[in-house]
Design an enzyme around this catalytic site. Sequence first.
Site, PDB file in Angstrom:
ATOM      1  N   GLU A 238     -11.197 -30.620  43.218  1.00  0.00           N
ATOM      2  CA  GLU A 238     -11.267 -30.089  44.585  1.00  0.00           C
ATOM      3  C   GLU A 238     -12.458 -30.692  45.311  1.00  0.00           C
ATOM      4  O   GLU A 238     -13.543 -30.810  44.734  1.00  0.00           O
ATOM      5  CB  GLU A 238     -11.394 -28.557  44.499  1.00  0.00           C
ATOM      6  CG  GLU A 238     -10.567 -27.813  45.496  1.00  0.00           C
ATOM      7  CD  GLU A 238      -9.056 -28.023  45.321  1.00  0.00           C
ATOM      8  OE1 GLU A 238      -8.510 -28.956  45.956  1.00  0.00           O
ATOM      9  OE2 GLU A 238      -8.438 -27.253  44.566  1.00  0.00           O
ATOM     10  N   HIS A 239     -12.255 -31.076  46.547  1.00  0.00           N
ATOM     11  CA  HIS A 239     -13.283 -31.714  47.377  1.00  0.00           C
ATOM     12  C   HIS A 239     -13.772 -33.021  46.752  1.00  0.00           C
ATOM     13  O   HIS A 239     -14.911 -33.432  46.966  1.00  0.00           O
ATOM     14  CB  HIS A 239     -14.459 -30.761  47.649  1.00  0.00           C
ATOM     15  CG  HIS A 239     -14.092 -29.649  48.584  1.00  0.00           C
ATOM     16  ND1 HIS A 239     -14.127 -29.769  49.949  1.00  0.00           N
ATOM     17  CD2 HIS A 239     -13.611 -28.400  48.337  1.00  0.00           C
ATOM     18  CE1 HIS A 239     -13.709 -28.639  50.507  1.00  0.00           C
ATOM     19  NE2 HIS A 239     -13.381 -27.796  49.552  1.00  0.00           N
TER      20      HIS A 239
ATOM     21  N   ASP B 236      -3.521 -34.139  50.087  1.00  0.00           N
ATOM     22  CA  ASP B 236      -2.390 -33.285  50.462  1.00  0.00           C
ATOM     23  C   ASP B 236      -1.201 -34.115  50.920  1.00  0.00           C
ATOM     24  O   ASP B 236      -0.051 -33.865  50.525  1.00  0.00           O
ATOM     25  CB  ASP B 236      -2.793 -32.329  51.588  1.00  0.00           C
ATOM     26  CG  ASP B 236      -4.012 -31.504  51.222  1.00  0.00           C
ATOM     27  OD1 ASP B 236      -4.368 -31.462  50.030  1.00  0.00           O
ATOM     28  OD2 ASP B 236      -4.618 -30.911  52.134  1.00  0.00           O
TER      29      ASP B 236
HETATM   30  C1  GLA Z   1      -8.022 -29.675  51.870  1.00  0.00           C
HETATM   31  C2  GLA Z   1      -7.986 -31.128  52.343  1.00  0.00           C
HETATM   32  C3  GLA Z   1      -7.875 -32.081  51.158  1.00  0.00           C
HETATM   33  C4  GLA Z   1      -8.917 -31.781  50.093  1.00  0.00           C
HETATM   34  C5  GLA Z   1      -8.950 -30.288  49.771  1.00  0.00           C
HETATM   35  C6  GLA Z   1     -10.096 -29.928  48.875  1.00  0.00           C
HETATM   36  O1  GLA Z   1      -6.794 -29.342  51.291  1.00  0.00           O
HETATM   37  O2  GLA Z   1      -6.913 -31.345  53.223  1.00  0.00           O
HETATM   38  O3  GLA Z   1      -7.959 -33.417  51.607  1.00  0.00           O
HETATM   39  O4  GLA Z   1     -10.168 -32.259  50.475  1.00  0.00           O
HETATM   40  O5  GLA Z   1      -9.056 -29.490  50.940  1.00  0.00           O
HETATM   41  O6  GLA Z   1      -9.927 -30.524  47.631  1.00  0.00           O
END
Ligand code: GLA
Length: 392
Positions: A35-36, A173
Amino acid sequence: MSGSLILAIHIDFNQRFGYEPLLVRAPGRVNLIGEHTDYNGGFVLPAAVDKEAYFAVGLNGGSRIRLVAYDLGETLELAGAAEISPSDTHWANYLLGVAAQFQQRGMAVPGFDCAFGGTIPMGAGMSSSAAIECGLAFALNQLLGTGLEPLELARMAQKAEHTYAGVQCGIMDQFASLFGRDGHVVRLDCRSLDYEYFPFDTAAARIVLCNSGVKHSLASTAYNTRRQECERGVAVLQLHYPAVLSLRDATLAQLEAHRDELDPTVFRRCAYVVQENTRVENACRHLEVGDLAAFGQEMYASHAGLRDDYEVSCAELDVLVEAAKAAPGVFGSRMMGGGFGGCTINLVAPEHVEGFIASVSAAYQQQLGRQLETYQTTIVGGVAAVPVAVAR
Ligand code: GLA
């Protein structure tokens, strides 16, 4: 796929516009771990799931652009492509942002009609916005015969999010929605965009999402701030290690060595990202040998980092993870997506799913007085056209 919903959208399109559209489904996503990390050039491990957006799209032979948000019962109409610009109508921006990307690549956007709806809960961290962007990008690519590769469509959808939704998101995503594969998770290297599919056996572990019901209004601002904090960390490291182009290249030892030059908050943000990248790599190894217990430990560690160092969790998500930890048959649990609300993702042994949902729902009600919504998801293929025969 929700056959009745896509059928309803199809009928609605026919009644409004009087001709046959192209039908498209575009899935939302889960992310098992990582994540991130995407906007830091790192690794992610998402999968497309059976909560989807559905589209009916067609070229109308004129110049008007007519958009229909089926679920909301709202419409927006533009006289032509020259009027494409960010709109006060929130949902329309995801569509207009994509159309603008075609224009930016020198592809004229003729009049088109688009009705869409879906089953992805909004603001739940399941990428409903990416699904909307990717679905229309796919549909326009087909209808206009522009022959763009899926990766290019993912980039365009990501850009649409940057420019029309104001979120400086990474590519996870949009990639997951377009590249999902039935029964597989995909590890994506967000720098090279190399990817590898790993089978994910839902007979051994079910993916259960617990929706905190919290939609944080400041999420996009805080998201962009996190991104800037990471960039500030990289700028300091680069003074000493020119090879560090993003946090993906950095090590904890390097961060430690220059701790006094880093703002303490920036240090924690960067340390989290470096560790999370390692966790994704470890998690993939555990998955390859079927060690779900070890995989789950990486998920718990990911949540702790997101809560304490990256600070994108919230009390509701923390309660859900703790309740999951206490329930039998749970391999791992953590908050998912950008944070500040949305869902936790939980890997649960199939025979324990019912008990898991009951006990976490009870804990949520008891500790926060909130009712919990849960989703059991299956992993599906990425964005695709839907044969009309299936929809009927
Ligand atoms: C959101 C963003 C993604 C990613 C996540 C965290 O979903 O759209 O690009 O950075 O947060 O992992």
